[in-house]
Design an enzyme around this catalytic site. Structure first.
Site, mmCIF file in Angstrom:
data_model
loop_
_atom_site.group_PDB
_atom_site.id
_atom_site.type_symbol
_atom_site.label_atom_id
_atom_site.label_comp_id
_atom_site.label_asym_id
_atom_site.label_seq_id
_atom_site.Cartn_x
_atom_site.Cartn_y
_atom_site.Cartn_z
ATOM 1 N N GLY A 105 43.642 32.667 23.014
ATOM 2 C CA GLY A 105 44.164 31.321 23.235
ATOM 3 C C GLY A 105 45.050 31.310 24.473
ATOM 4 O O GLY A 105 45.400 32.357 25.009
ATOM 5 N N GLN A 107 48.152 30.791 24.860
ATOM 6 C CA GLN A 107 49.395 31.568 24.705
ATOM 7 C C GLN A 107 49.122 32.897 24.000
ATOM 8 O O GLN A 107 49.932 33.368 23.212
ATOM 9 C CB GLN A 107 50.427 30.752 23.912
ATOM 10 C CG GLN A 107 51.133 29.692 24.736
ATOM 11 C CD GLN A 107 51.952 30.283 25.877
ATOM 12 O OE1 GLN A 107 52.477 31.390 25.776
ATOM 13 N NE2 GLN A 107 52.050 29.559 26.974
ATOM 14 N N SER A 108 47.994 33.500 24.280
ATOM 15 C CA SER A 108 47.625 34.737 23.600
ATOM 16 C C SER A 108 48.601 35.877 23.902
ATOM 17 O O SER A 108 48.770 36.289 25.055
ATOM 18 C CB SER A 108 46.219 35.154 24.043
ATOM 19 O OG SER A 108 45.942 36.463 23.603
ATOM 20 N N ASN A 109 49.249 36.381 22.845
ATOM 21 C CA ASN A 109 50.092 37.571 23.000
ATOM 22 C C ASN A 109 49.229 38.782 23.319
ATOM 23 O O ASN A 109 49.639 39.690 24.031
ATOM 24 C CB ASN A 109 50.873 37.841 21.712
ATOM 25 C CG ASN A 109 51.792 36.703 21.340
ATOM 26 O OD1 ASN A 109 52.636 36.304 22.135
ATOM 27 N ND2 ASN A 109 51.628 36.148 20.140
ATOM 28 N N CYS A 111 46.346 38.858 25.037
ATOM 29 C CA CYS A 111 45.930 38.884 26.444
ATOM 30 C C CYS A 111 47.077 39.340 27.336
ATOM 31 O O CYS A 111 46.889 40.151 28.239
ATOM 32 C CB CYS A 111 45.418 37.509 26.882
ATOM 33 S SG CYS A 111 43.807 37.111 26.164
#
Ligand SMILES: *Cc1c(COP(=O)(O)O)cnc(C)c1O
Length: 419
Positions: A105, A107-109, A111
């Site tokens: 997503g 706000q992917s932690n 990634c």
């Protein structure tokens, strides 16, 4: 200590994991995370009016512990994902990859942690981010203030020089994350002539899951040194892509099988994006990918259902917060100094509280020890900052130091105050 971070170490399996898997992490492991993460009894500050959460725990005589996997790293690699990346990137390095593609997503932690971890070991991160703003971002990408912006995780994605590819949730849903990752890998391979290492959503595959198999070994060795020798009755954590749940579930099941006589804790995976049935299937899929050897006559799915309880914890939907959830996070921060995140850890504990501890069924938790595994995610708070203003404003006043008596009556005149 002192070794380069890209150095690979042999991974020594916990004793209880020996001979239990067909596939082992033969490339070893990196030492990238700050381990062991702290484990302590989590209590509120008695000086404050306590929220209904702490009152209920007291009524039920529950002792709460917290394992701080939000402290595995700094802003770059903090959270649960770096445990998986220690194995995933060791595998990628051993095989000589120079580029990594992963997906998540906006706000992917995961990634963000992957991007930073890649740079730590000299690899190039390529991130596919799902955002409803995909078209808008493209239209505004030439303006200084436009483009994908710089909120929370994105600031860190960009600071470490990730190549970012966007798609809408609709496109993501239609094509599926696996296909998206493999198409981008194929594209980059064609362009550069070099193979590209694919990492699935959340790093949740058979390789990444070793991070939490090892996490269980770490937790249990800490738990066994607690003076009061508490029983470990329940483990609660947020479940998004399933790898953390897979590692904790399989690890606990095997570790306690080996400890004949001790009852394994109940493992509560709080699903923040999908329904429980999805997670039972997905976690069983990971177990199969690892080649987990289950008792003859029992299917992997049955084994997982026996050792894990998947709960509905998504509330209004993935990454959508209700005022009650945000109130809950704010109250905990005020009462304990620990900040949970709105998308995963905060949602997980809130929904465990409201669906498990607030009804008559809650009697089954009376007198137990519950471990909450904090999986990180603080950067996700920036995306929710506007919604948090209501609650923050109430607990955190801002006071003008009117040092020279220029303004209104509420201001503090410090020079007078210290006279
Ligand atoms: C990804 C994530 C989770 C969920 O872990 P999975 O292994 O993806 O299920 C929980 N908390 C935070 C903060 C995360 O970033």
């Amino acid at each position: 200590m002192g070794q380069p971070i890209a150095q690979r170490y042999d991974y020594i399996l916990p004793l209880w994991a020996k001979d239990k898997f067909e596939h082992l992490p033969t490339a070893g492991r990196l030492h990238m995370a700050n381990l062991p993460t702290p484990l302590y009894q989590w209590t509120h500050n008695q000086g404050y009016t306590t929220s209904s959460f702490w009152k209920r725990l007291q009524e039920l005589d529950i002792t709460l512990y917290i394992k701080r996997d939000d402290m595995t790293g700094g802003c770059e690699t903090g959270g649960n994902k770096v445990r998986k990346l220690e194995f995933l990137l060791a595998d990628a390095l051993a095989k000589g990859y120079k580029k990594v593609v992963t997906i998540g997503g906006e706000q992917s932690n995961h990634c963000r942690a992957t991007a930073a971890a890649c740079r730590m070991v000299g690899m190039e991160p390529h991130l596919i981010l799902r955002t409803p703003r995909a078209d808008e971002i493209q239209r505004s990408s030439n303006e200084i203030e436009g483009g994908i912006g710089h909120t929370g995780n994105i600031l860190f994605d960009r600071m470490v020089g990730s190549s970012i590819y966007t798609c809408t949730p609709g496109e993501y849903g239609r094509m599926g994350s696996k296909e998206l990752v493999s198409r981008l890998c194929a594209h980059l391979e064609e362009k550069s002539g070099e193979s590209v290492y694919p990492i699935p959503v959340g790093g949740s595959n058979g390789m990444g899951t070793w991070g939490y198999i090892q996490g269980v070994e770490e937790l249990l060795s800490q738990w066994n040194t607690i003076d009061t020798k508490p029983s470990l009755d329940h483990v609660v954590f947020a479940c998004g892509s399933g790898g953390t749940a897979a590692g904790i579930t399989i690890g606990m099941a095997l570790a306690f099988e080996a400890l004949e006589g001790s009852l394994a804790p109940k493992v509560h995976a709080m699903g923040v994006c999908d329904d429980p049935d999805y997670f039972y299937d997905y976690v069983a899929g990971i177990a199969n990918e690892m080649g987990l050897k289950v008792t003859a006559g029992v299917s992997t799915k049955e084994y997982i259902r026996e050792h894990m309880i998947a709960h509905q914890g998504k509330g209004k939907g993935y990454a959508a917060s209700t005022p009650e959830e945000l109130e809950f996070i704010t109250a905990l921060a005020l009462e304990t100094g620990v900040v949970l995140d709105p998308v995963y850890s905060g949602k997980a504990l809130y929904h465990f509280f409201t669906s498990e501890l607030q009804n008559d069924e809650a009697e089954k938790y009376r007198g137990t020890n519950i471990l909450f595994w904090h999986t990180g995610g603080a950067l996700g708070l920036f995306d929710k900052a506007n919604d948090l203003l209501v609650t923050m404003g109430r607990i955190a006043p801002t006071i003008r130091l009117d040092l020279y008596g220029k303004s209104g009556t509420n201001a503090i005149d410090i020079s007078k105050a210290i006279e």
